[in-house]
Design an enzyme around this catalytic site. Structure first.
Site, PDB file in Angstrom:
ATOM      1  N   SER A 182       0.831  -1.312  -0.007  1.00 19.40           N
ATOM      2  CA  SER A 182       0.036  -0.010  -0.027  1.00 19.40           C
ATOM      3  C   SER A 182       0.773   1.308  -0.043  1.00 19.40           C
ATOM      4  O   SER A 182       0.242   2.324  -0.120  1.00 19.40           O
ATOM      5  CB  SER A 182      -1.211   0.025   1.216  1.00 19.40           C
ATOM      6  OG  SER A 182      -0.177   0.213   2.264  1.00 19.40           O
ATOM      7  N   GLN A 185       1.654   3.444  -4.027  1.00 20.35           N
ATOM      8  CA  GLN A 185       0.866   4.462  -4.497  1.00 20.35           C
ATOM      9  C   GLN A 185       1.313   5.648  -4.498  1.00 20.35           C
ATOM     10  O   GLN A 185       0.901   6.644  -5.304  1.00 20.35           O
ATOM     11  CB  GLN A 185      -0.698   4.221  -3.896  1.00 20.35           C
ATOM     12  CG  GLN A 185      -1.506   5.448  -4.146  1.00 20.35           C
ATOM     13  CD  GLN A 185      -1.731   6.218  -2.841  1.00 20.35           C
ATOM     14  OE1 GLN A 185      -1.034   6.235  -1.923  1.00 20.35           O
ATOM     15  NE2 GLN A 185      -2.838   6.872  -2.615  1.00 20.35           N
ATOM     16  N   ASN A 244       3.130  11.894  12.245  1.00 14.51           N
ATOM     17  CA  ASN A 244       2.266  11.886  13.379  1.00 14.51           C
ATOM     18  C   ASN A 244       2.729  13.101  14.340  1.00 14.51           C
ATOM     19  O   ASN A 244       3.894  13.541  14.389  1.00 14.51           O
ATOM     20  CB  ASN A 244       2.436  10.498  14.273  1.00 14.51           C
ATOM     21  CG  ASN A 244       3.842  10.379  14.736  1.00 14.51           C
ATOM     22  OD1 ASN A 244       4.375  11.060  15.546  1.00 14.51           O
ATOM     23  ND2 ASN A 244       4.785   9.531  13.787  1.00 14.51           N
ATOM     24  N   CYS A 301      -3.050   9.175   7.858  1.00 16.62           N
ATOM     25  CA  CYS A 301      -3.153   8.887   6.217  1.00 16.62           C
ATOM     26  C   CYS A 301      -3.902   7.609   6.075  1.00 16.62           C
ATOM     27  O   CYS A 301      -4.671   7.330   5.155  1.00 16.62           O
ATOM     28  CB  CYS A 301      -2.019   8.847   5.482  1.00 16.62           C
ATOM     29  SG  CYS A 301      -1.324  10.442   5.046  1.00 16.62           S
ATOM     30  N   CYS A 453     -13.516  -2.358  12.898  1.00 17.35           N
ATOM     31  CA  CYS A 453     -12.784  -1.588  11.855  1.00 17.35           C
ATOM     32  C   CYS A 453     -11.928  -2.223  11.156  1.00 17.35           C
ATOM     33  O   CYS A 453     -11.768  -3.282  10.975  1.00 17.35           O
ATOM     34  CB  CYS A 453     -12.411  -0.087  12.759  1.00 17.35           C
ATOM     35  SG  CYS A 453     -10.861  -0.454  13.868  1.00 17.35           S
TER      36      CYS A 453
END
Ligand SMILES: [Zn+2]
Length: 495
Positions: A182, A185, A244, A301, A453
């Site tokens: 991931s 990208q 962060n 993000c 979640c």
């Protein structure tokens, strides 16, 4: 007669006596442009045809309007108006190459002998050497510079590539992650074949293959109050690519205490921010934001998403500021916050003032050393994390069995709609965490509730919230939908 400022673009400056702007009197836009051309014959040929018409590849703006949509050359001027000449330019070919070379050799008196660079170096950096603002002296400054990149992710990746390409002599990288699918990208330092490898190993290879003249120093660690001073100390400029708040304040504080500039960038969905914090010459990050926002108001993000090209723009702006700081050229983004909105394609700039009561960088500073950043930013303490671990929870395999039983639990998905469309569990009800307080009625008839979640953090908060409201049979899915995809249904994508 009104007095206007005429801005001369870079490629035309050699034809206008080297000036970038000048103040001229006139009643119309055409009047001041023609006056300027009359006193600079080279410019006149460039701007006007032989029969005296403004050439059509030269665009003229009055303030922010194209004069072709006003009254063209007859557009009247008022005092304080700004007239900009905007020529069409095409990438690298300078409009007046001889003039550029002349000015480069003019500054040659103080320029060190080019022999210090190898023939290959001279060729590699030739487009820099042609710039009077860089030249051999500037290229040498770049080679002697040491830049520390905090984070080798979305912002660090493009910044590292451009800084290495520019010839920065030493690039330090702080990161402790491995490359995930991931990441690709937006984190253009890495290739598909790097997935699973430590980021710093892959980054060092890529940077050194781009420019063998750049030394890459890897700091495989999480930056902390214990190691930050020692890590930052050897570097000239810090490029903050953290994602962060605890690390962001830590980087700022360490840079201020060490008297180093920190080039700040941040991204969120379609928006970016850039600034240069240099407490010696302007404000610091704490002057702008004395306190961090509460952690539940700032999705990362991973939760909020980010447009893949956005960190490219922001990281390259950070690299630009870094190069300018090293060269000592131009106007650094000190005391200014640049906002970039990719959807609207708009840049805005806000003034940041030094806070006269800043706890860190003002004359009345009370903070003289690093502090406990996770506590300062309200990140869950060890106790809170343990409390989260004690919440009633269900493992993916057990949930699977319950869902297949006669009394399946009411399944609540507290993620955002975009995440729901990537993957969701069969029979689940989407109630994003932020909407839960208003939509809690939808759960009141359920005998038992399971909340999930992505990874289990938001669902733990939602579970705690429901327990506090008096729900008795509520559990959180341990590890979230990603654990479910790993252990129960491998056909579901993980993200
Ligand atoms: Zn400050």
């Amino acid at each position: 007669m009104p007095n206007a400022t005429v801005k001369v673009p870079t490629p035309l400056r050699p034809l206008a006596g080297g000036v970038s702007e000048l103040s001229l009197e006139g009643t119309t836009v055409g009047g001041v442009i023609r006056d300027l051309a009359e006193s600079n014959p080279g410019l006149k040929r460039h701007l006007f045809t032989a029969d005296g018409k403004l050439r059509n590849f030269v665009t003229v703006y009055l303030n922010d309007e194209d004069i072709r949509f006003l009254e063209r050359e007859a557009t009247p001027l008022k005092d304080g108006d700004v007239v900009s000449i905007v020529p069409a330019v095409a990438g690298g070919s300078p409009t007046a190459p001889r003039a550029h070379l002349r000015s480069a050799s003019r500054s040659g008196g103080t320029t060190p002998a080019p022999e210090a660079f190898s023939k290959d170096d001279l060729r590699r950096y030739s487009r820099h050497l042609l710039l009077p603002e860089v030249g051999v002296a500037g290229q040498r400054k770049l080679r002697q510079a040491k830049v520390l990149l905090i984070g080798a992710g979305g912002l660090g990746a493009p910044a590292a590539l451009y800084l290495a390409a520019a010839g920065v002599g030493e690039i330090g990288l702080v990161d402790f992650d491995s490359v995930d699918l991931s990441n690709l990208q937006r984190q253009v330092l890495y290739s598909t074949t790097d997935v699973g490898r430590p980021k710093l190993v892959a980054a060092k290879e890529r940077i050194e293959s781009l420019n063998p003249g750049t030394r890459v120093v890897t700091h495989e660690q999480r930056l902390s109050a214990e190691n930050a001073m020692e890590t930052l100390a050897p570097y000239d400029v810090v490029l903050d690519g953290t994602d962060n708040f605890p690390t962001r304040y830590l980087v700022n504080d360490a840079a201020v205490l060490l008297h180093k500039p920190s080039v700040y960038g941040s991204i969120y969905r379609f928006e970016g921010q850039v600034s240069v914090f240099d407490a010696e010459r302007g404000p610091c990050y704490r002057c702008l934001y004395p306190e961090p926002p509460p952690p539940d108001l700032v999705p990362s993000c991973a939760e909020a998403g980010v447009l893949g090209v956005l960190p490219g723009v922001v990281g390259v702006l950070q690299a630009t500021e870094t190069v300018k700081l090293i060269l000592g050229q131009g106007e650094p983004l000190i005391g200014r916050l640049l906002l970039y909105d990719a959807l609207a394609l708009k840049f805005r700039e806000l003034k940041i003032r030094k806070n006269p009561r800043c706890v860190l960088c003002s004359p009345h500073a009370t903070q003289k050393e690093l502090i406990d950043y996770p506590a300062f930013c309200g990140v869950p303490s060890v106790e809170e994390a343990a409390a989260r671990e004690r919440l009633p929870r269900v493992e993916p395999e057990a949930l699977r069995a319950e869902l297949d039983s006669d009394e399946p639990p009411f399944l609540v998905d507290v993620r955002e709609p975009g995440e729901w469309s990537i993957a969701h569990l069969p029979g689940a009800h989407l109630i994003p965490k932020g909407e839960l307080p208003e939509r809690v009625d939808e759960l009141t008839r359920a005998a038992k509730v399971v909340v999930y979640c992505r990874s289990g953090i938001r669902s733990a908060e939602a579970t705690q919230f429901l327990l506090d409201l008096g729900f008795s049979n509520v559990r959180t899915l341990h590890g979230g939908i990603n654990a479910w995809a790993q252990r129960v249904d491998p056909s579901l994508p993980q993200y």
